[in-house]
Design a protein around this motif. Structure first.
Motif, PDB file in Angstrom:
ATOM      1  N   VAL A  31       0.821  -1.219   0.000  1.00 29.62           N
ATOM      2  CA  VAL A  31       0.000   0.000   0.000  1.00 29.62           C
ATOM      3  C   VAL A  31       0.850   1.262   0.000  1.00 29.62           C
ATOM      4  CG1 VAL A  31      -1.684   1.329   1.321  1.00 29.62           C
ATOM      5  CG2 VAL A  31      -1.956  -1.143   1.101  1.00 29.62           C
ATOM      6  N   ILE A  32       1.838   1.320   0.882  1.00 31.27           N
ATOM      7  CA  ILE A  32       2.688   2.508   0.992  1.00 31.27           C
ATOM      8  C   ILE A  32       3.779   2.449  -0.068  1.00 31.27           C
ATOM      9  CG2 ILE A  32       4.198   3.825   2.529  1.00 31.27           C
ATOM     10  CD1 ILE A  32       2.731   2.532   4.893  1.00 31.27           C
ATOM     11  N   PRO A  33       4.002   3.526  -0.816  1.00 31.38           N
ATOM     12  CA  PRO A  33       5.066   3.532  -1.831  1.00 31.38           C
ATOM     13  C   PRO A  33       6.399   3.068  -1.245  1.00 31.38           C
ATOM     14  CG  PRO A  33       3.729   5.509  -2.028  1.00 31.38           C
ATOM     15  CD  PRO A  33       3.262   4.811  -0.785  1.00 31.38           C
ATOM     16  N   ALA A  34       7.070   2.158  -1.912  1.00 31.47           N
ATOM     17  CA  ALA A  34       8.268   1.514  -1.369  1.00 31.47           C
ATOM     18  C   ALA A  34       9.361   2.513  -1.007  1.00 31.47           C
ATOM     19  CB  ALA A  34       8.800   0.502  -2.387  1.00 31.47           C
ATOM     20  N   LEU A  35       9.526   3.563  -1.804  1.00 25.83           N
ATOM     21  CA  LEU A  35      10.603   4.526  -1.555  1.00 25.83           C
ATOM     22  C   LEU A  35      10.373   5.345  -0.293  1.00 25.83           C
ATOM     23  CD1 LEU A  35      11.298   5.861  -5.182  1.00 25.83           C
ATOM     24  CD2 LEU A  35      12.646   4.218  -3.845  1.00 25.83           C
ATOM     25  N   ARG A  36       9.131   5.359   0.186  1.00 23.80           N
ATOM     26  CA  ARG A  36       8.825   6.155   1.389  1.00 23.80           C
ATOM     27  C   ARG A  36       8.356   5.295   2.562  1.00 23.80           C
ATOM     28  NH1 ARG A  36       4.565   9.427   0.442  1.00 23.80           N
ATOM     29  NH2 ARG A  36       4.104   8.868  -1.709  1.00 23.80           N
ATOM     30  N   HIS A  37       8.485   3.984   2.422  1.00 26.66           N
ATOM     31  CA  HIS A  37       8.064   3.086   3.487  1.00 26.66           C
ATOM     32  C   HIS A  37       9.270   2.645   4.305  1.00 26.66           C
ATOM     33  CE1 HIS A  37       6.088  -0.942   4.803  1.00 26.66           C
ATOM     34  NE2 HIS A  37       5.986  -0.020   5.737  1.00 26.66           N
ATOM     35  N   ARG A  38       9.169   2.785   5.641  1.00 23.36           N
ATOM     36  CA  ARG A  38      10.265   2.407   6.535  1.00 23.36           C
ATOM     37  C   ARG A  38       9.747   1.426   7.583  1.00 23.36           C
ATOM     38  NH1 ARG A  38      11.873   5.201   2.993  1.00 23.36           N
ATOM     39  NH2 ARG A  38      13.251   7.015   3.083  1.00 23.36           N
ATOM     40  N   PRO A  39       9.711   0.123   7.278  1.00 20.27           N
ATOM     41  CA  PRO A  39       9.309  -0.853   8.301  1.00 20.27           C
ATOM     42  C   PRO A  39      10.415  -1.020   9.340  1.00 20.27           C
ATOM     43  CG  PRO A  39       9.916  -1.967   6.260  1.00 20.27           C
ATOM     44  CD  PRO A  39       9.967  -0.498   5.970  1.00 20.27           C
ATOM     45  N   VAL A  40      10.043  -0.967  10.620  1.00 24.22           N
ATOM     46  CA  VAL A  40      11.043  -1.023  11.689  1.00 24.22           C
ATOM     47  C   VAL A  40      10.527  -1.889  12.836  1.00 24.22           C
ATOM     48  CG1 VAL A  40      12.028   1.249  11.159  1.00 24.22           C
ATOM     49  CG2 VAL A  40      10.105   1.076  12.755  1.00 24.22           C
ATOM     50  N   TYR A  41      11.451  -2.355  13.672  1.00 25.99           N
ATOM     51  CA  TYR A  41      11.072  -3.064  14.890  1.00 25.99           C
ATOM     52  C   TYR A  41      10.697  -2.048  15.972  1.00 25.99           C
ATOM     53  CZ  TYR A  41      13.046  -7.254  12.764  1.00 25.99           C
ATOM     54  OH  TYR A  41      13.299  -8.297  11.922  1.00 25.99           O
ATOM     55  N   LYS A  42       9.902  -2.487  16.941  1.00 24.89           N
ATOM     56  CA  LYS A  42       9.436  -1.579  17.987  1.00 24.89           C
ATOM     57  C   LYS A  42      10.578  -0.986  18.792  1.00 24.89           C
ATOM     58  CE  LYS A  42       4.716  -3.213  18.647  1.00 24.89           C
ATOM     59  NZ  LYS A  42       3.701  -3.680  19.616  1.00 24.89           N
ATOM     60  N   ASP A  43      11.630  -1.785  19.023  1.00 24.84           N
ATOM     61  CA  ASP A  43      12.730  -1.282  19.848  1.00 24.84           C
ATOM     62  C   ASP A  43      13.612  -0.274  19.120  1.00 24.84           C
ATOM     63  OD1 ASP A  43      14.019  -2.939  18.084  1.00 24.84           O
ATOM     64  OD2 ASP A  43      14.719  -4.379  19.588  1.00 24.84           O
ATOM     65  N   SER A  44      13.298   0.033  17.862  1.00 26.47           N
ATOM     66  CA  SER A  44      14.056   1.051  17.126  1.00 26.47           C
ATOM     67  C   SER A  44      13.733   2.454  17.620  1.00 26.47           C
ATOM     68  CB  SER A  44      13.752   0.964  15.626  1.00 26.47           C
ATOM     69  OG  SER A  44      12.412   1.373  15.361  1.00 26.47           O
ATOM     70  N   GLY A  45      12.572   2.630  18.235  1.00 26.68           N
ATOM     71  CA  GLY A  45      12.144   3.946  18.707  1.00 26.68           C
ATOM     72  C   GLY A  45      11.457   4.791  17.647  1.00 26.68           C
ATOM     73  N   GLU A  46      11.395   4.292  16.412  1.00 21.55           N
ATOM     74  CA  GLU A  46      10.829   5.088  15.326  1.00 21.55           C
ATOM     75  C   GLU A  46       9.302   5.120  15.343  1.00 21.55           C
ATOM     76  OE1 GLU A  46      12.451   6.972  13.477  1.00 21.55           O
ATOM     77  OE2 GLU A  46      14.525   6.257  13.455  1.00 21.55           O
ATOM     78  N   THR A  47       8.683   4.252  16.114  1.00 22.35           N
ATOM     79  CA  THR A  47       7.219   4.262  16.217  1.00 22.35           C
ATOM     80  C   THR A  47       6.752   4.530  17.654  1.00 22.35           C
ATOM     81  OG1 THR A  47       7.212   1.848  16.485  1.00 22.35           O
ATOM     82  CG2 THR A  47       6.902   2.713  14.247  1.00 22.35           C
ATOM     83  N   ASN A  48       7.614   5.141  18.439  1.00 21.93           N
ATOM     84  CA  ASN A  48       7.274   5.392  19.844  1.00 21.93           C
ATOM     85  C   ASN A  48       6.029   6.261  20.005  1.00 21.93           C
ATOM     86  OD1 ASN A  48       9.355   3.864  20.787  1.00 21.93           O
ATOM     87  ND2 ASN A  48      10.618   5.560  21.496  1.00 21.93           N
ATOM     88  N   HIS A  49       5.891   7.262  19.129  1.00 19.55           N
ATOM     89  CA  HIS A  49       4.783   8.207  19.288  1.00 19.55           C
ATOM     90  C   HIS A  49       3.433   7.556  19.012  1.00 19.55           C
ATOM     91  CE1 HIS A  49       8.365  10.741  18.260  1.00 19.55           C
ATOM     92  NE2 HIS A  49       7.942  11.365  19.343  1.00 19.55           N
ATOM     93  N   ILE A  50       3.355   6.738  17.974  1.00 24.76           N
ATOM     94  CA  ILE A  50       2.088   6.091  17.650  1.00 24.76           C
ATOM     95  C   ILE A  50       1.747   5.027  18.695  1.00 24.76           C
ATOM     96  CG2 ILE A  50       3.108   4.337  16.127  1.00 24.76           C
ATOM     97  CD1 ILE A  50      -0.258   6.083  15.567  1.00 24.76           C
TER      98      ILE A  50
END
Length: 246
Positions: free
Chosen positions: A180-199
């Protein structure tokens, strides 16, 4: 002819106005009056208990806190039937589209995640798909449905156009995002990366503020429409609070 307050010996139970006109009678020949200010019709010395605007305002606030409808009934002192009808009507009228501040095209970052919930029974699952602007903390997208690719697509479609065109999206590794999300702008990460802390923190806020979403609760939704309406009601309140702080 306007009847003065002294002759009516009462005030409008809806708005408190003292200006009325006589407007026929009810079945038992009891006179009926119409308020000139709000249009409400009532009878003098009625035994019916009217819910005031102050009580309605209090109910609107309590719907944004982790308190059940039964609890609201006890606190405000209204009937269960009236409260259920009031909530049903209110949630039906809630817009199902986010309202966010205008953003210019440029670098935007969002975080996306899915929050589990259920309606009526735990095996009747409804997933709350959310997208959060990392900078402003606004909820910029939402869809409530299953956990399929179709729901991920509807989350992406719920975003304002500028986010679909420009935003870099951080998600977990749930496969539905990949298509769904354009590949060039999609950043799948693990929870411990801190990149999804806000959500993830937002998910916790939802569970703390919306009684229907508490994991072990007796306040679960029995109607899908009310479940969705309650969530959107909180989203609009949340975004309004954020907008006031920007």
């Amino acid at each position: 002819m306007v009847l003065p307050f002294e002759k009516l010996e009462d005030s409008c139970p809806n708005c408190g106005s003292k200006q009325f006109t006589k407007n026929g009678s009810i079945m038992r020949k009891k006179p009926k009056y119409g308020c000139q200010k709000c249009g409400h019709q009532f009878v003098k010395n009625s035994t019916k208990i009217w819910v005031t605007q102050e009580q309605k305002n209090l109910i609107d606030k309590l719907l944004l806190e982790r308190i059940s409808l039964r609890g609201i009934k006890r606190v405000v002192g209204v009937s269960w039937r009236w409260l259920q009808n009031y909530v049903n009507k209110k949630f039906e009228q809630i817009p199902r589209q986010v309202k966010v501040s205008d953003k210019p095209k440029g670098k935007l970052t969002i975080e996306c995640d899915e929050l589990w919930s259920f309606v009526d029974r735990k095996n009747n699952k409804y997933w709350i798909w959310l997208a959060l602007d990392r900078k402003t903390r606004e909820i910029v997208g939402c869809y409530i449905g299953d956990r399929s690719r179709s729901s991920a697509k509807k989350l992406w479609a719920s975003l304002p156009p500028v986010y679909c065109q420009c935003a870099v999206a951080y998600t977990d590794f749930w496969e539905a995002y990949d298509t769904v999300i354009p590949a060039l702008r999609h950043r799948p990460v693990y929870k411990d990366s801190g990149e999804t802390n806000h959500i993830e923190r937002l998910n916790n806020t939802f569970r703390q503020r919306i009684s229907r979403l508490v994991r072990e609760t007796l306040s679960f939704s029995k109607k899908v429409e009310n479940h969705i309406g309650a969530i959107w009601y909180f989203i609009h309140h949340y975004n309004a609070q954020i907008a006031n702080s920007l």
